[in-house]
Design an enzyme around this catalytic site. Structure first.
Site, PDB file in Angstrom:
ATOM      1  N   ALA A   1       0.864  -1.183   0.000  1.00 13.57           N
ATOM      2  CA  ALA A   1       0.000   0.000   0.000  1.00 13.57           C
ATOM      3  C   ALA A   1       0.900   1.232   0.000  1.00 13.57           C
ATOM      4  O   ALA A   1       2.056   1.160   0.429  1.00 13.57           O
ATOM      5  CB  ALA A   1      -0.863  -0.003   1.249  1.00 13.57           C
TER       6      ALA A   1
ATOM      7  N   GLY B   1       0.623  -5.347   0.369  1.00 12.47           N
ATOM      8  CA  GLY B   1      -0.490  -5.466  -0.589  1.00 12.47           C
ATOM      9  C   GLY B   1      -0.073  -6.117  -1.899  1.00 12.47           C
ATOM     10  O   GLY B   1      -0.914  -6.669  -2.612  1.00 12.47           O
TER      11      GLY B   1
ATOM     12  N   GLU C   1      -0.290  -9.692  -1.205  1.00 12.68           N
ATOM     13  CA  GLU C   1      -1.727  -9.998  -1.054  1.00 12.68           C
ATOM     14  C   GLU C   1      -2.412 -10.033  -2.421  1.00 12.68           C
ATOM     15  O   GLU C   1      -3.275 -10.873  -2.677  1.00 12.68           O
ATOM     16  CB  GLU C   1      -2.367  -8.964  -0.120  1.00 12.68           C
ATOM     17  CG  GLU C   1      -1.899  -9.154   1.332  1.00 12.68           C
ATOM     18  CD  GLU C   1      -2.261  -7.984   2.232  1.00 12.68           C
ATOM     19  OE1 GLU C   1      -1.894  -6.835   1.905  1.00 12.68           O
ATOM     20  OE2 GLU C   1      -2.910  -8.201   3.270  1.00 12.68           O
TER      21      GLU C   1
ATOM     22  N   GLU D   1       4.311  -5.299   7.050  1.00 12.42           N
ATOM     23  CA  GLU D   1       3.466  -4.345   7.783  1.00 12.42           C
ATOM     24  C   GLU D   1       3.827  -4.201   9.255  1.00 12.42           C
ATOM     25  O   GLU D   1       3.698  -3.119   9.829  1.00 12.42           O
ATOM     26  CB  GLU D   1       1.976  -4.750   7.660  1.00 12.42           C
ATOM     27  CG  GLU D   1       1.378  -4.594   6.272  1.00 12.42           C
ATOM     28  CD  GLU D   1       1.544  -5.831   5.390  1.00 12.42           C
ATOM     29  OE1 GLU D   1       2.376  -6.717   5.722  1.00 12.42           O
ATOM     30  OE2 GLU D   1       0.861  -5.917   4.361  1.00 12.42           O
TER      31      GLU D   1
HETATM   32  N1  COA Z   1       4.580   3.337  -0.318  1.00 14.26           N
HETATM   33  C1  COA Z   1       5.018   4.539  -0.730  1.00 14.26           C
HETATM   34  N2  COA Z   1       6.208   4.745  -1.317  1.00 14.26           N
HETATM   35  C2  COA Z   1       6.987   3.677  -1.499  1.00 14.26           C
HETATM   36  C3  COA Z   1       6.615   2.385  -1.102  1.00 14.26           C
HETATM   37  C4  COA Z   1       5.336   2.242  -0.474  1.00 14.26           C
HETATM   38  N3  COA Z   1       4.870   1.059  -0.087  1.00 14.26           N
HETATM   39  N4  COA Z   1       7.603   1.531  -1.396  1.00 14.26           N
HETATM   40  C5  COA Z   1       8.563   2.257  -1.976  1.00 14.26           C
HETATM   41  N5  COA Z   1       8.201   3.545  -2.049  1.00 14.26           N
HETATM   42  C6  COA Z   1       8.986   4.669  -2.613  1.00 14.26           C
HETATM   43  C7  COA Z   1      10.148   5.050  -1.726  1.00 14.26           C
HETATM   44  O1  COA Z   1       9.725   5.913  -0.683  1.00 14.26           O
HETATM   45  C8  COA Z   1      11.049   5.728  -2.717  1.00 14.26           C
HETATM   46  O2  COA Z   1      10.562   7.035  -2.953  1.00 14.26           O
HETATM   47  P1  COA Z   1      11.632   8.279  -3.094  1.00 14.26           P
HETATM   48  O3  COA Z   1      12.390   7.945  -4.349  1.00 14.26           O
HETATM   49  O4  COA Z   1      10.741   9.442  -3.222  1.00 14.26           O
HETATM   50  O5  COA Z   1      12.466   8.232  -1.857  1.00 14.26           O
HETATM   51  C9  COA Z   1      10.824   4.928  -3.987  1.00 14.26           C
HETATM   52  O6  COA Z   1       9.588   4.254  -3.827  1.00 14.26           O
HETATM   53  C10 COA Z   1      11.910   3.886  -4.246  1.00 14.26           C
HETATM   54  O7  COA Z   1      12.005   3.083  -3.083  1.00 14.26           O
HETATM   55  P2  COA Z   1      13.371   2.901  -2.232  1.00 14.26           P
HETATM   56  O8  COA Z   1      12.974   2.601  -0.829  1.00 14.26           O
HETATM   57  O9  COA Z   1      14.288   4.037  -2.461  1.00 14.26           O
HETATM   58  O10 COA Z   1      13.974   1.600  -2.939  1.00 14.26           O
HETATM   59  P3  COA Z   1      14.942   0.546  -2.281  1.00 14.26           P
HETATM   60  O11 COA Z   1      15.435  -0.317  -3.404  1.00 14.26           O
HETATM   61  O12 COA Z   1      15.967   1.203  -1.425  1.00 14.26           O
HETATM   62  O13 COA Z   1      14.017  -0.346  -1.314  1.00 14.26           O
HETATM   63  C11 COA Z   1      12.025  -1.573  -0.703  1.00 14.26           C
HETATM   64  C12 COA Z   1      12.974  -1.118  -1.834  1.00 14.26           C
HETATM   65  C13 COA Z   1      10.843  -2.281  -1.361  1.00 14.26           C
HETATM   66  C14 COA Z   1      12.751  -2.536   0.211  1.00 14.26           C
HETATM   67  C15 COA Z   1      11.561  -0.330   0.110  1.00 14.26           C
HETATM   68  O14 COA Z   1      11.084   0.638  -0.805  1.00 14.26           O
HETATM   69  C16 COA Z   1      10.453  -0.617   1.091  1.00 14.26           C
HETATM   70  O15 COA Z   1      10.702  -1.171   2.150  1.00 14.26           O
HETATM   71  N6  COA Z   1       9.190  -0.212   0.757  1.00 14.26           N
HETATM   72  C17 COA Z   1       8.064  -0.342   1.641  1.00 14.26           C
HETATM   73  C18 COA Z   1       7.558  -1.769   1.670  1.00 14.26           C
HETATM   74  C19 COA Z   1       6.409  -1.917   2.660  1.00 14.26           C
HETATM   75  O16 COA Z   1       6.572  -1.762   3.851  1.00 14.26           O
HETATM   76  N7  COA Z   1       5.217  -2.282   2.122  1.00 14.26           N
HETATM   77  C20 COA Z   1       4.054  -2.530   2.914  1.00 14.26           C
HETATM   78  C21 COA Z   1       3.224  -1.329   3.036  1.00 14.26           C
HETATM   79  S1  COA Z   1       1.782  -1.638   4.000  1.00 14.26           S
END
Ligand code: COA
Length: 260
Positions: A66, A111, A114, A134
């Site tokens: 999400a 998500g 999911e 989460e």
């Molecule tokens: N919601 C909003 N923005 C998100 C996102 C999410 N679920 N997942 C990634 N992004 C954004 C990041 O904030 C970043 O934005 P920015 O460029 O403005 O800083 C961009 O996408 C790229 O992500 P980044 O974190 O820089 O890539 P990474 O390769 O370092 O890490 C992940 C990848 C997937 C490990 C990391 O983005 C992450 O942990 N995301 C969240 C996953 C999560 O908790 N999902 C469940 C949500 S309920």
């Protein structure tokens, strides 16, 4: 069918939906969830769509969960509204009469996992990673994750993934039964399309009955589920496809199903 965050490509009975917000790893904001729900609804009635593929734009992510930015300022009331909306769209995919295949091209987190689990079949790129992170945000999966994950991989594995929030690679996802197949990244779409073509050559009504018998029977007791299967089986004898399938076998030729 034009959307802001969703690309829809219809070609020869197979429709590919690409979640298209690569700048945020295809995170699902409210607008994207709405669009996905609308697309699924429309494609359910679309005569040119027999099988649906769902994938993510870019090289890095299927869906990274999400959109976390929308969680800031959320109240229990708006959170309930959001979780119900996402749940209903994923249930819509599960209950759609047409097969839906996930092509997991990268991160399938929260998500994203999911969504993958709500699809009928999932093929994964070797580069994909899976998880329910989460817990790290102080919350739990809210789009069916606590339910579908345990049903797919068993309670103990589901709890470990959900309690730790850790991600697993594609090989581990395959080993525990989260995906049907793992292929090299560059072959993913070709493999998924070939699977979609194979499925789309079958009779649409038989596919619908097979999907609904499996889905609707899954949470029933065995006796009731058998009764449901028997009715679906019998109903298919009213179709032209059933007659074509049997005739083709007896005449030693390939069947040509028309979805009637
Ligand atoms: N919601 C909003 N923005 C998100 C996102 C999410 N679920 N997942 C990634 N992004 C954004 C990041 O904030 C970043 O934005 P920015 O460029 O403005 O800083 C961009 O996408 C790229 O992500 P980044 O974190 O820089 O890539 P990474 O390769 O370092 O890490 C992940 C990848 C997937 C490990 C990391 O983005 C992450 O942990 N995301 C969240 C996953 C999560 O908790 N999902 C469940 C949500 S309920």
């Amino acid at each position: 069918m034009a959307f802001k965050n969703l690309e829809v490509k219809i070609e020869e009975g197979i429709t590919t939906l690409t979640i298209n917000r690569p700048q945020v790893l295809n995170a699902l904001n409210r607008e994207t969830v709405e669009e996905l729900g609308k697309a699924i609804q429309d494609l359910g009635d679309d005569e040119n769509t027999r099988v649906i593929i769902i994938t993510g734009a870019g090289e890095k992510a299927f869906v990274a969960g999400a959109d976390i930015t929308e969680f800031k300022g959320m109240t229990p009331v708006t959170a309930l509204e959001f979780t119900r909306k996402v749940q209903s769209v994923f249930l819509q995919i599960e209950r759609l009469k047409k097969p839906v295949i996930a092509a997991v091209n990268g991160y399938a987190l929260g998500g994203g996992l999911e969504l993958c689990m709500a699809c009928d079949i999932a093929y994964s790129s070797e580069k994909a990673r899976f998880g329910q992170p989460e817990i790290g945000l102080g919350i739990i999966p809210g789009a069916g994750g606590t339910q579908r994950l345990s049903r797919l991989v068993g309670k103990q594995r589901a709890k470990e993934l959900t309690f730790t929030g850790e991600t697993i690679d594609a090989a581990e996802a395959y080993r525990i039964g989260l995906v049907n197949k793992v292929v090299p990244a560059e072959k993913l779409m070709a493999e998924v399309k070939s699977l979609a073509e194979k499925i789309s050559s079958k009779g649409a009504i038989a596919l619908e009955m097979a999907k609904s018998a499996i889905e609707e029977g899954y949470d029933l007791d065995l006796y009731s589920a058998h009764a449901l299967e028997a009715k679906a089986f019998a109903l298919l004898f009213a179709t032209e496809d059933q007659k074509e399938g049997v005739s083709a076998f007896l005449e030693k030729r390939k069947p040509l199903f028309k979805g009637r």
